[in-house]
Design a protein around this motif. Sequence first.
Motif, PDB file in Angstrom:
ATOM      1  N   VAL A 123      58.767  11.491  10.837  1.00 27.59           N
ATOM      2  CA  VAL A 123      59.397  11.898  12.095  1.00 27.59           C
ATOM      3  C   VAL A 123      60.048  10.682  12.755  1.00 27.59           C
ATOM      4  O   VAL A 123      59.519   9.576  12.706  1.00 27.59           O
ATOM      5  CB  VAL A 123      58.391  12.531  13.088  1.00 27.59           C
ATOM      6  CG1 VAL A 123      57.850  13.841  12.553  1.00 27.59           C
ATOM      7  CG2 VAL A 123      57.251  11.578  13.402  1.00 27.59           C
ATOM      8  N   THR A 124      61.223  10.889  13.337  1.00 24.29           N
ATOM      9  CA  THR A 124      61.914   9.846  14.085  1.00 24.29           C
ATOM     10  C   THR A 124      62.274  10.393  15.455  1.00 24.29           C
ATOM     11  O   THR A 124      62.780  11.507  15.563  1.00 24.29           O
ATOM     12  CB  THR A 124      63.211   9.424  13.356  1.00 24.29           C
ATOM     13  OG1 THR A 124      62.869   8.961  12.045  1.00 24.29           O
ATOM     14  CG2 THR A 124      63.933   8.307  14.105  1.00 24.29           C
ATOM     15  N   ARG A 125      61.951   9.636  16.504  1.00 24.75           N
ATOM     16  CA  ARG A 125      62.271  10.086  17.861  1.00 24.75           C
ATOM     17  C   ARG A 125      62.667   8.871  18.699  1.00 24.75           C
ATOM     18  O   ARG A 125      62.243   7.752  18.415  1.00 24.75           O
ATOM     19  CB  ARG A 125      61.055  10.731  18.537  1.00 24.75           C
ATOM     20  CG  ARG A 125      60.560  12.029  17.916  1.00 24.75           C
ATOM     21  CD  ARG A 125      61.440  13.217  18.304  1.00 24.75           C
ATOM     22  NE  ARG A 125      60.816  14.484  17.946  1.00 24.75           N
ATOM     23  CZ  ARG A 125      60.730  14.968  16.709  1.00 24.75           C
ATOM     24  NH1 ARG A 125      61.221  14.279  15.694  1.00 24.75           N
ATOM     25  NH2 ARG A 125      60.143  16.133  16.489  1.00 24.75           N
ATOM     26  N   ASP A 126      63.426   9.102  19.761  1.00 26.91           N
ATOM     27  CA  ASP A 126      63.686   8.065  20.762  1.00 26.91           C
ATOM     28  C   ASP A 126      62.615   8.175  21.837  1.00 26.91           C
ATOM     29  O   ASP A 126      62.404   9.251  22.385  1.00 26.91           O
ATOM     30  CB  ASP A 126      65.062   8.266  21.393  1.00 26.91           C
ATOM     31  CG  ASP A 126      66.167   7.840  20.432  1.00 26.91           C
ATOM     32  OD1 ASP A 126      65.901   6.951  19.595  1.00 26.91           O
ATOM     33  OD2 ASP A 126      67.264   8.402  20.511  1.00 26.91           O
ATOM     34  N   VAL A 127      61.933   7.051  22.106  1.00 24.31           N
ATOM     35  CA  VAL A 127      60.884   7.077  23.136  1.00 24.31           C
ATOM     36  C   VAL A 127      61.032   5.872  24.065  1.00 24.31           C
ATOM     37  O   VAL A 127      61.612   4.850  23.695  1.00 24.31           O
ATOM     38  CB  VAL A 127      59.464   7.027  22.514  1.00 24.31           C
ATOM     39  CG1 VAL A 127      59.188   8.250  21.660  1.00 24.31           C
ATOM     40  CG2 VAL A 127      59.260   5.739  21.708  1.00 24.31           C
ATOM     41  N   GLU A 128      60.486   5.990  25.273  1.00 23.98           N
ATOM     42  CA  GLU A 128      60.336   4.824  26.139  1.00 23.98           C
ATOM     43  C   GLU A 128      59.199   3.986  25.554  1.00 23.98           C
ATOM     44  O   GLU A 128      58.207   4.544  25.064  1.00 23.98           O
ATOM     45  CB  GLU A 128      59.965   5.248  27.563  1.00 23.98           C
ATOM     46  CG  GLU A 128      61.042   6.014  28.312  1.00 23.98           C
ATOM     47  CD  GLU A 128      62.284   5.170  28.607  1.00 23.98           C
ATOM     48  OE1 GLU A 128      62.209   3.918  28.488  1.00 23.98           O
ATOM     49  OE2 GLU A 128      63.334   5.769  28.925  1.00 23.98           O
ATOM     50  N   PRO A 129      59.296   2.628  25.630  1.00 24.38           N
ATOM     51  CA  PRO A 129      58.206   1.796  25.079  1.00 24.38           C
ATOM     52  C   PRO A 129      56.840   2.104  25.693  1.00 24.38           C
ATOM     53  O   PRO A 129      55.815   1.899  25.047  1.00 24.38           O
ATOM     54  CB  PRO A 129      58.643   0.371  25.417  1.00 24.38           C
ATOM     55  CG  PRO A 129      60.129   0.443  25.543  1.00 24.38           C
ATOM     56  CD  PRO A 129      60.430   1.813  26.091  1.00 24.38           C
ATOM     57  N   ASN A 130      56.805   2.617  26.930  1.00 23.45           N
ATOM     58  CA  ASN A 130      55.487   2.872  27.537  1.00 23.45           C
ATOM     59  C   ASN A 130      54.945   4.268  27.216  1.00 23.45           C
ATOM     60  O   ASN A 130      54.010   4.724  27.870  1.00 23.45           O
ATOM     61  CB  ASN A 130      55.520   2.619  29.052  1.00 23.45           C
ATOM     62  CG  ASN A 130      56.399   3.597  29.798  1.00 23.45           C
ATOM     63  OD1 ASN A 130      57.069   4.440  29.188  1.00 23.45           O
ATOM     64  ND2 ASN A 130      56.404   3.501  31.118  1.00 23.45           N
ATOM     65  N   THR A 131      55.489   4.915  26.196  1.00 22.25           N
ATOM     66  CA  THR A 131      54.936   6.199  25.747  1.00 22.25           C
ATOM     67  C   THR A 131      53.690   5.953  24.902  1.00 22.25           C
ATOM     68  O   THR A 131      53.737   5.206  23.924  1.00 22.25           O
ATOM     69  CB  THR A 131      55.975   6.941  24.869  1.00 22.25           C
ATOM     70  OG1 THR A 131      57.190   7.033  25.595  1.00 22.25           O
ATOM     71  CG2 THR A 131      55.477   8.330  24.486  1.00 22.25           C
TER      72      THR A 131
END
Lengths: 155, 262
Positions: free
Chosen positions: A13-21
């Motif tokens: 799986v590949t997703r865009d996340v905020e680093p604080n997720t």
Amino acid sequence: MTSVTMTVNGKSVTRDVEPNTLLVQFIRENLRLTGTHVGCDTSQCGACTVHVNGDSVKSCTMLAVQAEGADVTTIEGLANGDELHPMQEAFKENHGLQCGFCTPGMIMSAVDLVKRNPNPSEDTIRHELEGNICRCTGYHNIVKSVKSAAEKMGG
Amino acid sequence: MYSFEYERPSGIDAAAAAHGEDDKFLAGGMSFLPTLKLRLAQVDKLVDLGGIDELKGITVTGDTVTIGAMTTHGTVAASEDVKKAIPALAAMAANIGDAQVRNRGTIGGSIANADPAACYPSSLVALGATVHTNKRSISADDFFVDLFETALEEGELVTKVSFPIPEKAAYAKFPNPASRFAMVGVFVAKISGGARVAVTGAGSSVFRQSEMEAALSSNFSSDAIANIKTPADDLNSDIHASADYRAHLITVMAQRAVDAAS
Ligand SMILES: Cc1cc2nc3c(=O)[nH]c(=O)nc-3n(C[C@H](O)[C@H](O)[C@H](O)COP(=O)(O)OP(=O)(O)OC[C@H]3O[C@@H](n4cnc5c(N)ncnc54)[C@H](O)[C@@H]3O)c2cc1C
Ligand code: FES
Ligand code: FES
């Protein structure tokens, strides 16, 4: 946003996340795998336990970006199709759960502990499960479940 | 958590270079992520040390055990080399927190954090270990300064810790039943020419009990320290235990450690 790629229950799986997720947020909210629970704010209850590269970790105390490239297994990835994992089967057979809230984390910890201790004594099981809190069972039947599963898993 | 940037360098120099003024290194995250989650801290950037292979691993030579900063408690606990060279160190690591904490938490993170109730600081001080950083080497006695305070400068990176192998040693901990942190933990080591006793959990930082060290240096037995009391004046008092109770526990834990030393 940062892009993160990992394997979850065998699927890339590949997703865009905020680093604080947090990893647990990623699993529950991005991937909609809600079997992994959150029971505390203090890294103590173990309800959020998943495997990262085979080791049990508290997914509430790890960032999703720290799992870049990792192999993650959640409770949903344990069964083989309709066939429960021996640890899941043992919890069912031995009344290893009541409300079930702690159970996914308990089972993920138990699978890791049997991997490291193929033939665990009752003391070893209790020591190794110190990171998982259960408010219902009094632990007795959990320990019984793990012992029985360890025997079946070929310890 | 407040928002922050994230970087995962693959070498020590790159990690040091990436660390700016309001940044923090991230090791196992077992102390710092809970702090961020509770918004007790805020950073511009986290520099994750998880991708630096040269910070991981254990080497044992004739008289020294060297442990890389990013080596987890679980790895130290399971290491056959450590179990053989300094069994007390492996046993101590095996009782830090819980299995999941041991799978992530690291020696470098533990000592850089310098929690007054952490286990590792007592082992470094009792064994006379040396902390190696990207800039210098610091003796354990000089490394731990005060509550959550070490000799590390801003952005200085712990790379490894080297422990001289003692004749025998043991760690005895009276754990807080909820967190497993030490209400009082005593690490005792018999080394050539003497003994060292380091106490954690009782004061604002790890400290040596010199009266016990003197007694054990001439007679390494639990009887030798049975009547040595530690003044309670500077000890911690909280909902878990009073300062007097902690003072009492120091003698009890020290005796247990001496009896268990191997
Ligand atoms: C439920 C629970 C129970 C616990 N019980 C115990 C216990 O019984 N005994 C005990 O001793 N500890 C206990 N701990 C703490 C645990 O051992 C942590 O692993 C440890 O204190 C911090 O290590 P870390 O690798 O997780 O560091 P992190 O949390 O990632 O970092 C801690 C601090 O150290 C800094 N840092 C990390 N690595 C370096 C480095 N190489 N160089 C310079 N600075 C660095 C970071 O910037 C940060 O400020 C417990 C933790 C939890 C959550
Ligand atoms: S939610 Fe409680 S330890 Fe993770
Ligand atoms: S079964 Fe309810 S918390 Fe464990």
